[in-house]
Design an enzyme around this catalytic site. Structure first.
Site, mmCIF file in Angstrom:
data_model
loop_
_atom_site.group_PDB
_atom_site.id
_atom_site.type_symbol
_atom_site.label_atom_id
_atom_site.label_comp_id
_atom_site.label_asym_id
_atom_site.label_seq_id
_atom_site.Cartn_x
_atom_site.Cartn_y
_atom_site.Cartn_z
ATOM 1 N N CYS A 239 -1.335 -2.087 7.663
ATOM 2 C CA CYS A 239 -2.425 -2.508 8.540
ATOM 3 C C CYS A 239 -3.490 -1.429 8.514
ATOM 4 O O CYS A 239 -3.289 -0.340 7.976
ATOM 5 C CB CYS A 239 -1.908 -2.686 9.964
ATOM 6 S SG CYS A 239 -0.535 -3.829 10.066
ATOM 7 N N ASN B 181 0.277 0.964 12.660
ATOM 8 C CA ASN B 181 0.508 0.641 11.249
ATOM 9 C C ASN B 181 1.883 1.193 10.887
ATOM 10 O O ASN B 181 2.149 2.374 11.072
ATOM 11 C CB ASN B 181 -0.553 1.291 10.355
ATOM 12 C CG ASN B 181 -0.168 1.144 8.879
ATOM 13 O OD1 ASN B 181 0.492 0.186 8.498
ATOM 14 N ND2 ASN B 181 -0.537 2.141 8.084
ATOM 15 N N GLY B 182 2.765 0.324 10.429
ATOM 16 C CA GLY B 182 4.124 0.769 10.088
ATOM 17 C C GLY B 182 5.150 -0.223 10.603
ATOM 18 O O GLY B 182 4.809 -1.361 10.965
ATOM 19 N N LYS C 62 -1.285 -9.096 -12.791
ATOM 20 C CA LYS C 62 -2.686 -9.304 -12.368
ATOM 21 C C LYS C 62 -2.966 -10.796 -12.152
ATOM 22 O O LYS C 62 -3.535 -11.207 -11.148
ATOM 23 C CB LYS C 62 -3.661 -8.732 -13.417
ATOM 24 C CG LYS C 62 -3.693 -7.205 -13.414
ATOM 25 C CD LYS C 62 -4.460 -6.607 -12.277
ATOM 26 C CE LYS C 62 -3.637 -6.061 -11.115
ATOM 27 N NZ LYS C 62 -2.579 -5.144 -11.300
#
Ligand code: AGP
Length: 609
Positions: free
Chosen positions: A2, A101-102, A486
């Protein structure tokens, strides 16, 4: 995965938070939210979707006088993308507001424990336990930082937090363990961000918060302490990032801009490191451990995703040029496998972001076994760069497109330099030829980019297929894997990369008129074998799109479509054969109508396991 942003200072915080979140959106973009301190209360706004959706819901509020705020753009791990699960999250009193975040690994136990103590939860997230945990400690200890420290000691997992407390309107709190977090140092204002690119144009001075550190930030002061409440010195470093670098320029997408940076990326990785006439490679970052490195009996390359595929090319280079046995491991596998590790083995982490959780954990494991650890890292000051014993920076500039392109080209350049650096005197002839030709690579990549319209036309022809096989041998086997990755990432086509010699052992069963094959078939020591594979596919009416060497008369008679690349020596072919595949994926993705800079379900830096 995030993006976190924070601001405290004299300016209106909301516009700064929104602009910062937009710069961090490549980290996650399924929902977003802000909490700002305005007229003695904390206002919260959250929404599903990209930051522009949040901005739309804020509308007139954008201008409110608020000097303190935090913001978040999400990549869901616990709880679906929804307004309830978007950050910030708060406690029962709506006093404490947290963005994260995490992943908090023990959140279930903590949630049960807090529920028993009367706390009510409104989301399915792991993050929501944090404001409630702090609230719980505040009942027994009124000092906010102490309550926060006590809460951090209960948490297991990875975290970067930005926190505001409605009763402390002049302080922004931050803490980290494993997930990245930088403090932007300003004049009468300070910032927080998951990544320095969000601070470009605001400040050039940053502090990289370390693991188990807590920061108390006011508009004029930054105080950092560790979990034992000991003060830690402020290490301010200058950001080498320009606004231009962090923006798209005249390109419609960061991905295309970064593919066209290929030639310059090779030059900047070589700058000050190569004197090809004297066959001299200088890698300052390795000098302190050069003897140990040159005595290595085995190399272990540890990486994920595109960096892993660059590592596979490295395996061929180290074995052919430096004659050192080399293994390449998915970092996520290496960290849990039990293999013999001895001190004659050197571990090399390859990572664009320098924050990928699995690669970080793999390097920490190698260190525990006493191995020398090196990094080939693009993001300066990142955790893996700081935790490895030595290493080489890519100097490729920030890579913002989620699909890694220029970083791959830059990683190949460093791997060629390292293989030559490790080559023994009696292999000089090969490494000398390599270094001479390496200096010609930027121009050859440019020649390919100049023909990008050809690939755009071929993408139009192939965009409707839902399956694609990519085949290559030797140095081009990893290119087949990366080319397929890709196309997967950008167009959501089921693309599979395979060693061409393996095709007969299964994949050939898939071949039909509806299942095209991308053949990476330059003229080299194995092209004869590749032509045999091509014939086998043609015999089963499979459409073939070939990447071949300029001047190859035969290929056009067999393949349905051919894109020619300039001739080079075999170990350097991946530099030239990957670029058309990057462009092909880009054009197919855009022609299928997808936002190629923000592919679904992906995030640029995978900071959780
Ligand atoms: C590649 O396009 C992807 N973004 C992903 O596979 C990436 O290569 C992988 O997550 C590793 O990231 P790193 O190089 O930053 O460690």
């Amino acid at each position: 995965m995030c993006g976190i942003i924070g601001y405290i200072g004299k300016e209106k915080s909301l516009p700064i938070l929104i602009q910062g979140l937009k710069a961090l959106e490549y980290r996650g973009y399924d929902s977003a939210g802000v909490a700002v301190f305005a007229s003695d209360t904390v206002k919260v706004r959250r929404s599903v979707g990209q930051v522009k959706e949040l901005e739309r819901t804020l509308n007139n509020d954008l201008d409110i006088a608020s000097h303190l705020g935090i913001g978040h753009t999400r990549w869901a791990t616990h709880g679906i993308p929804s307004e309830e699960n978007a950050h910030p999250h708060s406690d029962c009193q709506n006093r404490i507001f947290v963005v994260h975040n995490g992943i908090i690994e023990n959140y279930k136990e903590l949630k049960e424990y807090l529920k028993h103590r009367g706390h009510h939860f409104t989301s399915d997230t792991d993050t929501e336990i944090v404001p409630h945990l702090i609230e719980d400690f505040l009942k027994s200890n009124h000092d906010f930082s102490t309550a926060l420290l006590d809460a951090l000691k209960m948490i297991r997992g990875a975290y970067a937090f930005a926190i505001i407390d409605a009763k402390n309107p002049n302080t922004l709190y931050a803490a980290r363990f494993s997930s990245p977090l930088v403090i932007g140092v300003g004049e009468g204002e300070n910032f927080l961000a998951s990544d320095p690119s969000a601070l470009v144009g605001r400040t050039k001075n940053v502090i990289y918060l370390k693991d188990k550190e807590l920061a108390e930030i006011t508009k004029d002061n930054i105080n950092i302490i560790n979990l034992e409440k000991q003060k830690t010195p402020l290490e301010i470093v200058q950001l080498g990032l320009s606004l231009e670098q962090a923006q798209k320029g005249n390109y419609p997408h960061f991905m295309l801009k970064e593919i066209f940076e290929g030639p310059e990326v090779v030059r900047s990785a070589l700058r000050g490191r190569l004197k090809s006439k004297e066959n001299l490679v200088k890698l300052g970052g390795l000098e302190q451990i050069a003897d140990k490195l040159k005595g290595a009996k085995r190399l272990l390359i540890l990486a994920c995703g595109t960096s892993y595929y660059a590592g596979l090319v490295g395996e061929y280079l180290f074995e052919e040029i430096a004659k050192i046995p080399t293994e390449v491991h998915f970092a996520s596998e290496f960290r849990y496998r039990d293999e013999p590790l001895d001190q004659d083995t050197v571990a090399i982490a390859i990572s664009q972001s320098g924050e990928t959780a699995d690669t970080l954990a793999a390097i920490r494991k190698a260190k525990e076994y006493g191995l020398i650890t090196l990094g080939i890292i693009n993001t300066v000051g990142s955790t893996i760069a700081r935790e490895t014993n030595a290493g080489v920076y890519n100097h490729a500039g920030p890579e913002i497109g989620v699909a890694s392109t220029k970083a791959f080209i830059s990683q190949l350049t460093i791997l060629v330099l390292m293989a030559s650096y490790l080559s023994k005197s009696n292999e000089y002839s090969l490494s000398n030829a390599l270094l001479q030709e390496l200096e010609a690579i930027p121009e050859k990549i440019k020649a390919i980019l100049d023909q990008s319209s050809q690939l755009e036309a071929l993408a139009e022809k192939y965009k409707h297929y839902d399956n694609f096989l990519f085949l290559g041998r030797k140095y081009n086997y990893p290119v087949a894997l990366e080319g397929a990755l890709k196309l997967k990432e950008i167009s959501y086509i089921h693309a599979e990369g395979y060693g061409a010699g393996e095709m007969k052992h299964g994949p050939i069963a898939m071949i039909s008129e509806k299942f095209p094959t991308m053949m990476i078939i330059p003229q080299n020591s194995v092209s004869e074998k590749m032509f045999a594979n091509l014939e086998e596919i043609k015999a089963r009416k499979g459409p073939v799109f070939a990447i071949a060497t300029e001047g190859d008369q035969n290929i056009a008679t067999l393949a349905n479509d051919v894109f020619f690349v300039p001739k080079t020596i075999e170990p350097l072919e991946p530099f030239l054969t990957i670029v058309p595949l990057q462009l092909f994926a880009y054009y197919v993705g855009t022609k299928r109508g997808f936002d190629v800079d923000k592919p679904r379900n992906l995030a640029k830096s995978v900071t959780v396991e």
